[in-house]
Design an enzyme around this catalytic site. Structure first.
Site, mmCIF file in Angstrom:
data_model
loop_
_atom_site.group_PDB
_atom_site.id
_atom_site.type_symbol
_atom_site.label_atom_id
_atom_site.label_comp_id
_atom_site.label_asym_id
_atom_site.label_seq_id
_atom_site.Cartn_x
_atom_site.Cartn_y
_atom_site.Cartn_z
ATOM 1 N N GLY A 46 -14.903 61.363 16.304
ATOM 2 C CA GLY A 46 -13.510 61.144 15.857
ATOM 3 C C GLY A 46 -13.730 61.122 14.145
ATOM 4 N N GLN A 51 -10.443 58.628 6.121
ATOM 5 C CA GLN A 51 -12.073 58.164 6.310
ATOM 6 C C GLN A 51 -12.816 59.229 4.968
ATOM 7 O OE1 GLN A 51 -12.294 57.978 10.601
ATOM 8 N NE2 GLN A 51 -13.735 56.683 10.050
ATOM 9 N N CYS A 94 -17.689 52.796 13.914
ATOM 10 C CA CYS A 94 -16.727 53.518 13.079
ATOM 11 C C CYS A 94 -17.684 54.053 11.916
ATOM 12 C CB CYS A 94 -15.671 52.676 12.579
ATOM 13 S SG CYS A 94 -14.574 52.980 11.292
ATOM 14 N N LEU A 95 -17.457 55.239 11.590
ATOM 15 C CA LEU A 95 -17.991 56.004 10.447
ATOM 16 C C LEU A 95 -17.899 55.310 9.268
ATOM 17 C CD1 LEU A 95 -17.512 59.588 11.642
ATOM 18 C CD2 LEU A 95 -19.565 58.162 12.079
ATOM 19 N N HIS A 136 -8.226 54.546 18.498
ATOM 20 C CA HIS A 136 -8.806 54.030 17.222
ATOM 21 C C HIS A 136 -8.530 55.087 16.020
ATOM 22 C CE1 HIS A 136 -13.023 53.023 15.553
ATOM 23 N NE2 HIS A 136 -12.758 53.998 14.804
ATOM 24 N N GLU A 137 -8.371 56.390 16.310
ATOM 25 C CA GLU A 137 -8.083 57.361 15.198
ATOM 26 C C GLU A 137 -6.697 56.971 14.770
ATOM 27 O OE1 GLU A 137 -10.329 58.642 13.814
ATOM 28 O OE2 GLU A 137 -11.809 58.238 15.377
ATOM 29 N N HIS A 140 -6.500 54.392 12.310
ATOM 30 C CA HIS A 140 -6.918 54.705 11.176
ATOM 31 C C HIS A 140 -5.853 55.072 10.329
ATOM 32 C CE1 HIS A 140 -11.282 53.990 10.712
ATOM 33 N NE2 HIS A 140 -11.606 54.661 11.497
#
Ligand code: K1U
Ligand code: ZN
Length: 172
Positions: A46, A51, A94-95, A136-137, A140
């Site tokens: 994702g 991000q 997480c990226l 999670h997204e 963000h």
């Protein structure tokens, strides 16, 4: 299409609340393409637009198992409509917080709504990794990170580690 640099903790952009998308323009389509390419390159399952530094409510996801049968999803203005009482624990990454993984408890199943790039409104039920990933997204988009669900001790430790790394990177 291009791979864009990822915004990494402790960058304060990660705490912004992203703005709704009012119109699907060529810039929005280009952003979706770049987000998918950046997500696959990372690799991740994702990515939220913030991000890569763009504070708009767009998410890309692909939770398919095989690289041969990619199932890219582009979610515009996604929202959770319903979440189950039952919880599930999943080890999240997480990226924007590279190489750090911790178990997080979230609702096991959710129903969510979003607009696709064709301007259609979709309502979808999710369980498993898709349910975890969409929560999670969407977090963000609201400036929330998975480390916010951890104990203060763990969160402080990871913040200190990434602040030190950022200082080293800046040569301070
Ligand atoms: O939003 C992000 O930072 C992406 C993140 C999404 C996510 C992962 C796990 C649980 C919830 C949300 C990632 O994709 S981290 C990388 C990752 O999990 C992964 C990478 C390659 C293959 C499979 C998973
Ligand atoms: Zn993340």
């Amino acid at each position: 299409m291009s791979i864009r640099p990822l915004v990494i903790l402790p960058d304060s952009k990660l705490r912004l609340v992203s703005k709704p998308i009012k119109e699907i323009t060529s810039e929005i389509r280009q952003l979706a393409d770049d987000m998918l390419e950046t997500m696959y390159d990372a690799p991740g399952v994702g990515l939220a637009a913030i991000q890569i530094g763009v504070p708009v409510r767009m998410v890309t996801m692909d939770v398919s198992k095989s690289e041969d049968e990619r199932q890219p999803m582009v979610l515009i203005n996604p929202e959770i409509l319903w979440a189950s009482e039952e919880k599930r624990v999943y080890e999240e990454g997480c990226l924007s917080i590279p190489e750090y993984y911790e178990e997080v408890e979230r609702p096991d199943r959710v129903r969510f709504r979003y607009m696709n790039l064709q301007g259609e409104t979709i309502e979808q039920d999710a369980d498993g990794l898709l349910a975890t990933c969409v929560q999670h997204e969407i977090d963000h988009l609201n400036g929330v990170l998975f480390i916010d669900y951890l104990s203060k001790l763990k969160r402080d430790r990871v913040m200190t580690k990434f602040k030190k790394a950022a200082r080293r990177e800046a040569g301070v």
